[in-house]
Structure formats: structure tokens, C-alpha cells
Design an enzyme around this catalytic site. Structure first.
Site, PDB file in Angstrom:
ATOM      1  N   SER A  99       0.867  -1.185   0.000  1.00 15.23           N
ATOM      2  CA  SER A  99       0.000   0.000   0.000  1.00 15.23           C
ATOM      3  C   SER A  99       0.902   1.232   0.000  1.00 15.23           C
ATOM      4  CB  SER A  99      -0.883   0.031   1.249  1.00 15.23           C
ATOM      5  OG  SER A  99      -1.604  -1.156   1.388  1.00 15.23           O
ATOM      6  N   LYS A 174      -7.394   1.740  -2.427  1.00 13.95           N
ATOM      7  CA  LYS A 174      -6.872   1.239  -1.141  1.00 13.95           C
ATOM      8  C   LYS A 174      -6.844   2.367  -0.098  1.00 13.95           C
ATOM      9  CE  LYS A 174      -4.654  -1.163   1.989  1.00 13.95           C
ATOM     10  NZ  LYS A 174      -5.306  -2.182   2.798  1.00 13.95           N
ATOM     11  N   LYS A 242       0.854   5.579   8.151  1.00 11.12           N
ATOM     12  CA  LYS A 242       1.302   5.813   6.771  1.00 11.12           C
ATOM     13  C   LYS A 242       0.108   5.956   5.833  1.00 11.12           C
ATOM     14  CE  LYS A 242       1.907   2.097   4.652  1.00 11.12           C
ATOM     15  NZ  LYS A 242       1.235   1.122   3.827  1.00 11.12           N
TER      16      LYS A 242
HETATM   17  P1  NAD Z   1       5.664  -6.284   7.405  1.00 11.65           P
HETATM   18  O1  NAD Z   1       6.450  -5.184   8.009  1.00 11.65           O
HETATM   19  O2  NAD Z   1       5.212  -7.423   8.250  1.00 11.65           O
HETATM   20  O3  NAD Z   1       6.506  -6.933   6.191  1.00 11.65           O
HETATM   21  C1  NAD Z   1       7.244  -6.165   5.281  1.00 11.65           C
HETATM   22  C2  NAD Z   1       8.336  -7.046   4.709  1.00 11.65           C
HETATM   23  O4  NAD Z   1       9.055  -6.273   3.724  1.00 11.65           O
HETATM   24  C3  NAD Z   1       9.380  -7.499   5.748  1.00 11.65           C
HETATM   25  O5  NAD Z   1       9.450  -8.908   5.764  1.00 11.65           O
HETATM   26  C4  NAD Z   1      10.686  -6.884   5.250  1.00 11.65           C
HETATM   27  O6  NAD Z   1      11.795  -7.755   5.351  1.00 11.65           O
HETATM   28  C5  NAD Z   1      10.388  -6.658   3.784  1.00 11.65           C
HETATM   29  N1  NAD Z   1      11.263  -5.616   3.243  1.00 11.65           N
HETATM   30  C6  NAD Z   1      11.353  -4.314   3.603  1.00 11.65           C
HETATM   31  N2  NAD Z   1      12.339  -3.694   2.917  1.00 11.65           N
HETATM   32  C7  NAD Z   1      12.883  -4.640   2.110  1.00 11.65           C
HETATM   33  C8  NAD Z   1      13.958  -4.640   1.179  1.00 11.65           C
HETATM   34  N3  NAD Z   1      14.665  -3.528   0.942  1.00 11.65           N
HETATM   35  N4  NAD Z   1      14.253  -5.798   0.541  1.00 11.65           N
HETATM   36  C9  NAD Z   1      13.553  -6.931   0.791  1.00 11.65           C
HETATM   37  N5  NAD Z   1      12.523  -6.991   1.668  1.00 11.65           N
HETATM   38  C10 NAD Z   1      12.198  -5.866   2.317  1.00 11.65           C
HETATM   39  O7  NAD Z   1       4.425  -5.596   6.678  1.00 11.65           O
HETATM   40  P2  NAD Z   1       3.010  -6.236   6.274  1.00 11.65           P
HETATM   41  O8  NAD Z   1       2.066  -6.102   7.415  1.00 11.65           O
HETATM   42  O9  NAD Z   1       3.218  -7.559   5.627  1.00 11.65           O
HETATM   43  O10 NAD Z   1       2.529  -5.145   5.189  1.00 11.65           O
HETATM   44  C11 NAD Z   1       3.064  -5.104   3.873  1.00 11.65           C
HETATM   45  C12 NAD Z   1       2.225  -4.130   3.044  1.00 11.65           C
HETATM   46  O11 NAD Z   1       0.876  -4.618   2.982  1.00 11.65           O
HETATM   47  C13 NAD Z   1       2.155  -2.711   3.623  1.00 11.65           C
HETATM   48  O12 NAD Z   1       2.165  -1.776   2.580  1.00 11.65           O
HETATM   49  C14 NAD Z   1       0.826  -2.715   4.351  1.00 11.65           C
HETATM   50  O13 NAD Z   1       0.298  -1.405   4.453  1.00 11.65           O
HETATM   51  C15 NAD Z   1      -0.004  -3.617   3.462  1.00 11.65           C
HETATM   52  N6  NAD Z   1      -1.107  -4.305   4.127  1.00 11.65           N
HETATM   53  C16 NAD Z   1      -0.926  -4.915   5.329  1.00 11.65           C
HETATM   54  C17 NAD Z   1      -2.015  -5.565   5.930  1.00 11.65           C
HETATM   55  C18 NAD Z   1      -1.895  -6.221   7.291  1.00 11.65           C
HETATM   56  O14 NAD Z   1      -2.926  -6.555   7.877  1.00 11.65           O
HETATM   57  N7  NAD Z   1      -0.698  -6.447   7.816  1.00 11.65           N
HETATM   58  C19 NAD Z   1      -3.258  -5.600   5.288  1.00 11.65           C
HETATM   59  C20 NAD Z   1      -3.389  -5.015   4.037  1.00 11.65           C
HETATM   60  C21 NAD Z   1      -2.307  -4.371   3.460  1.00 11.65           C
END
Ligand code: NAD
Length: 296
Positions: A99, A174, A242
């Protein structure tokens, strides 16, 4: 040998891990890269291949999927000498499911096109549970032909999959989703504090409320968080902060007023400033409790 496209998955966090595992279950070969070793081990244990770098993960991929926290991380993994655009093959399809700001998606699609790589923005809603159960809503921006090609892959991840318009349109939808979810959680949190202070049985109250017009997916999914004061994420306040920034900024750009959204954005920011950024967004309850004079 499978005829299915080969998938590279970058970003194996709360969402990316279960989503990539659903692709493996659907028969796809998935090569992943993320920053935490335990998440790479988890992918390998699920039948995927752990890569040592983005370059290694995407080199052989037909479809590259990214699921990282926000715009800066998408830019970090896409651009530069070590990035996706430098190492994915021409003709590959890059589906960014993070997102992020609509403008970042528009810019990414343009820069990728210069290198012969097609892009869809495909953020999701449904939370960790929706990711695990493969029932996410997926809001897509980009070209119809690319959407048609991506659809079978997305169908292994979600249930409601809609092309919303050109590049960035998925992110705009979104952003609206995050506005609705935050306001809904805030309303539920206020109701919880009101009900408890009134001495009503909270579990019974939430059950009957959820059967009427006040019912919602938010209440269904977050009821136990409220009842048990369990704020393990889930969806972190940091990420919702964010997203409230994205929606308030995008709304200002188009001249849309978000009076209630702006207040809730401030409540999310305040929660984060008080050290609760790592908690699930249902922790908005803590902010209402503080405002109501409770020791939290
Ligand atoms: P999270 O922090 O659990 O996971 C993010 C992942 O990205 C981590 O594993 C990290 O290692 C990886 N990452 C970051 N920088 C990196 C890089 N330079 N190289 C490789 N990997 C890298 O986050 P999440 O909760 O899984 O959310 C991910 C996205 O999905 C966000 O944009 C969030 O807003 C969106 N989202 C999350 C949810 C939720 O319920 N958690 C629901 C809908 C949407």
C-alpha cells in the site's frame, strides 16, 4: 514441469509470507527474498526457494510480486543497481501489492516501461486473516491485458479482484479502504468504552451489534482484540499512520474534504507518538480509554 508462470516474491512479512505460501499451495514455483532470515527459512519450509538477493530472486521470474511496507521500500527494491528493474527480464510482469502513494505507482509503471517491464499496482484488503485464508480483496491499477494475465495468480490470493482504472487507481481505492477501516475501528472503540463504562456485558453487546446495521467485517475480525485487549499485529498502527497520510494527502490534492478522517488520522498519529506504533490498529481502543480517563 509446470506451465505456470515462475514467481519471484519480495517482502515476506505478515502479509507476504502467507500470500506466497498460498501460491506454492496452488502449484506455483516461488523464489523469495526478504530482510529476515527466519522468513526466508519459513518460505523454504513451505516449499519455496529462498534467494540471497533481489537480483537472484527475480532473474528467472515471469511475475515479480512485491509486498513491502511503504513507498520508500518499494523504491528501494525497484530502482538502483541491485533493484528489480535492473535484474528482471524484459517482458516480466511486476505486481506491487504494497500500500503506497498512487504517485509512486504511476512513476514506477513509467520507469519500468522504459525497461520493458509491465507493472500493476494491486494493494489488498482483508488483513492477515484474509491473507492466510486467501480471501483478500485486491484493487488493481494498470492495463486490462496485464490484469487479465495476472488474474489467475491473484485468484490464488484473494476472492474479490477488481481492475479499478489506470496505474495508481488501485492505490487510490486502497487509500479509501484505509479511511473507512480506521473510522470504523474508531467508532467500534468508542462504543466499547461506552458499553463497558455503562456496565453492559461487552461480549453480548458486540454479538448483537454485529448482527444489525452496525455490524461490519471490522467488528467480526477485531471483536476478540477488543474483548481480550489483545493488540498483537495484525495490521500495525505504524502502517495505518502511513495510510492515513496517503489518503489525507491524496484527498487534499483532488479537493475532497475528509473531516472525520482527518480527526481519526490525528488519533492514529497520537497513538503512535505514545509508543503504540507496533500494536494492531484495534489498539485505537487504548486512545479512547486514555481520553476517557482510564489507566492504560
Ligand atoms: P511487514 O512489516 O510485516 O513486512 C514487510 C516485509 O518487507 C518485511 O518482511 C521486510 O523484510 C520486507 N522488506 C522491507 N524492505 C525490504 C527490502 N529492501 N528488501 C527486501 N525486503 C524488504 O508488513 P506487512 O504487514 O506484511 O505489510 C506489507 C504491506 O501490505 C504494507 O504496505 C501494508 O500497508 C499492506 N497491508 C498490510 C495488511 C496487514 O494486515 N498487515 C493488510 C493489508 C495491506
Amino acid at each position: 514441469m509446470s506451465n505456470l508462470p515462475k514467481i519471484a516474491w519480495i517482502g515476506l512479512g505478515i502479509m507476504g509470507s502467507p500470500m506466497s505460501e498460498n501460491l506454492i499451495k496452488a502449484g506455483y514455483s516461488v523464489t523469495g527474498f526478504t530482510l529476515e532470515q527466519d522468513k526466508l527459512d519459513r518460505l523454504a519450509a513451505a516449499g519455496g526457494t529462498a534467494a540471497g538477493s533481489i537480483a537472484e530472486a527475480v532473474a528467472d521470474a515471469d511475475v515479480v510480486i512485491t509486498m513491502v511496507p511503504a513507498s520508500p521500500q518499494v523504491e528501494a527494491i525497484a530502482y538502483g543497481e541491485a533493484g528489480i528493474l535492473a535484474h528482471a527480464r524484459r517482458g516480466a510482469l511486476l505486481i506491487d501489492m504494497s500500500s503506497i502513494t498512487p504517485q509512486t505507482s504511476v512513476d514506477l509503471a513509467k520507469n519500468a516501461a522504459d525497461r520493458g517491464i509491465r507493472v500493476l499496482d494491486a494493494p489488498v484488503s482483508g488483513g492477515e486473516a484474509g491473507a492466510i485464508e486467501a480471501v483478500l480483496s485486491i484493487m488493481v491499477g494498470g492495463e486490462q491485458a496485464d490484469f487479465d494475465e495476472a488474474r489467475p495468480v491473484l485468484e490464488a490470493l484473494g476472492r474479490t479482484i477488481v481492475l479499478c482504472g489506470p496505474h495508481g487507481a488501485g492505490q487510490t481505492v486502497k487509500a479509501a479502504n484505509q479511511l473507512i477501516v480506521a473510522v470504523n475501528i474508531q467508532a467500534c472503540a468508542e462504543a466499547v468504552v461506552f458499553l463497558e463504562k455503562s456496565g453492559v456485558d461487552l461480549a453480548a453487546a458486540l454479538d448483537v451489534l454485529n448482527g444489525g446495521l452496525a455490524g461490519s467485517t471490522v467488528l467480526t475480525r477485531k471483536k476478540d482484540n477488543f474483548l481480550n485487549r489483545d493488540f498483537k499485529p495484525g495490521f500495525r498502527i505504524d502502517l495505518h499512520h502511513k495510510d492515513m497520510g496517503i489518503v489525507t494527502d491524496a484527498a487534499r490534492n483532488v479537493g475532497a474534504a475528509l473531516p472525520v478522517g482527518a480527526v481519526v488520522a490525528q488519533l492514529v498519529a497520537s497513538l503512535r507518538a505514545q509508543g503504540d506504533g507496533g500494536l494492531d490498529h484495534s489498539a485505537l481502543l487504548r486512545s479512547v480509554e486514555r481520553l476517557s480517563g482510564d489507566q492504560v
